[in-house]
Enzyme design. Structure first.
Site, mmCIF file in Angstrom:
data_model
loop_
_atom_site.group_PDB
_atom_site.id
_atom_site.type_symbol
_atom_site.label_atom_id
_atom_site.label_comp_id
_atom_site.label_asym_id
_atom_site.label_seq_id
_atom_site.Cartn_x
_atom_site.Cartn_y
_atom_site.Cartn_z
ATOM 1 N N ALA A 37 53.322 30.819 87.991
ATOM 2 C CA ALA A 37 53.377 29.986 86.789
ATOM 3 C C ALA A 37 53.314 28.493 87.117
ATOM 4 C CB ALA A 37 54.668 30.297 86.028
ATOM 5 N N ASN B 195 61.036 31.698 89.796
ATOM 6 C CA ASN B 195 60.237 32.055 90.976
ATOM 7 C C ASN B 195 59.466 30.837 91.483
ATOM 8 O OD1 ASN B 195 60.141 35.143 91.521
ATOM 9 N ND2 ASN B 195 60.208 34.930 89.298
ATOM 10 N N HIS C 14 57.294 23.367 83.875
ATOM 11 C CA HIS C 14 57.669 23.127 85.275
ATOM 12 C C HIS C 14 57.044 21.806 85.725
ATOM 13 C CE1 HIS C 14 59.013 27.246 85.303
ATOM 14 N NE2 HIS C 14 57.805 27.662 84.982
#
Ligand code: NAD
Length: 269
Positions: A123, A191, A221
């Protein structure tokens, strides 16, 4: 008809874990477009309802029949799979990056096995730049992840600290620490922090912030990585995977893109 490149060594693909991510990869492999000369050989998931027309098998049979195993499991079950895969010397692609920090024996065993492993960007974005910067020496590396409450529910850190995620009315920092602690506290949620540390500087030096935002519609993120020659700031806003709010839809497509790179004449990394 897609031309079959002669350098792709993986034809038979096995998927372990047919949840949100594994199913998206299976869909890409079995779609009309397909992925080069790769084909879905079998899957392993005792709870899967859709088999995508192939056999549902044990980890042992999955490993035996596949040239490349795609790991799309809950982090806690990854060691069970790697034990079988490494013993057979087969290659594996991981998506559960946090498992590689939470179970350090996995990378140790990989190192002494005949297996090779791949870790797609998941991601996150910007790891290509981080890899280049690592060659020059990274001086600091940080990731800040922001998720809506449902993207963090059930995380061990949230449970242990008795955090009522629905009680937050504004964007709030709920965790600050290194990538090891983040992987332990949020094994299914960040993750990306593990991926950043594996691509960049060691996990104990990779700084991680986890924010909860009741107004967020997706998972954001932002990484900031510095070397003497470059400063990288990268931000990605992902909508959650409709099949799993803890995951981002992009994560599955990063696996598909990695497989496509393996089957392309021009691989882009
Ligand atoms: N690298 C990244 O950026 C990134 C992003 C999102 C998710 N992830 C990770 O990817 C992994 C998969 O995510 P997901 O959204 O598909 O999860 P998911 O919960 O939707 O799917 C997991 C699947 O594994 C199956 N499973 C459970 N135990 C099993 C076992 N013993 N053997 C075989 N199958 C088993 C479940 O039935 C389920 O279908 C998770 O570890 C998640 O944290 C990584």
């Amino acid at each position: 008809m897609v031309p079959i490149p002669n350098h792709n060594i993986y034809e038979k693909i096995g998927i372990a874990g047919l949840g949100a991510i594994g199913s998206a990869v299976a869909r890409a492999l079995t779609s009309e477009k397909g992925i080069g000369n790769m084909r879905l050989e079998c899957i392993s998931d005792p709870y899967a309802k859709n088999h995508f027309g192939v056999d549902k098998v044990s980890f042992e049979e999955l490993t035996e029949r596949s040239d490349l195993i795609i790991e799309c499991l809950p982090a806690a079950t990854v060691p069970e799979l790697t034990k079988v895969v490494f013993a057979a010397g087969k290659d594996i692609l991981f998506i559960s990056a946090a498992a590689l920090l939470n179970y350090p024996h996995i990378l140790k065993e990989l190192g002494v096995s005949k297996s090779h492993a791949y870790l797609p960007s998941g991601a996150l974005c910007g790891l290509d730049g981080v890899l280049g910067m690592k060659e020059m020496g990274i001086t600091s590396s940080k990731i800040a992840s922001t998720k809506p409450p449902k993207g963090l529910k059930g995380a061990p850190y949230v449970v242990q600290n008795d955090l009522d995620l629905d009680a937050f009315t504004d964007k709030t920092l709920i965790f600050e620490g290194n990538a090891y602690d983040a992987a332990k506290g949020f094994p299914a949620n960040v993750n990306v922090a593990a991926s950043l540390s594996l691509a960049g500087i060691p996990a104990d030096k990779t700084r991680v912030e986890v924010w909860v935002d009741p107004k967020a519609t997706g998972n954001t993120h932002e990484i900031t990585v510095k070397s003497d020659y470059s400063t990288l700031v990268s931000r990605i806003e992902n909508l959650p995977d409709p099949a799993n709010p803890k995951s981002s839809a992009l994560a599955a497509q990063s696996i598909v893109a990695t497989l496509r790179n393996m089957t392309s004449k021009l691989g882009i990394y």
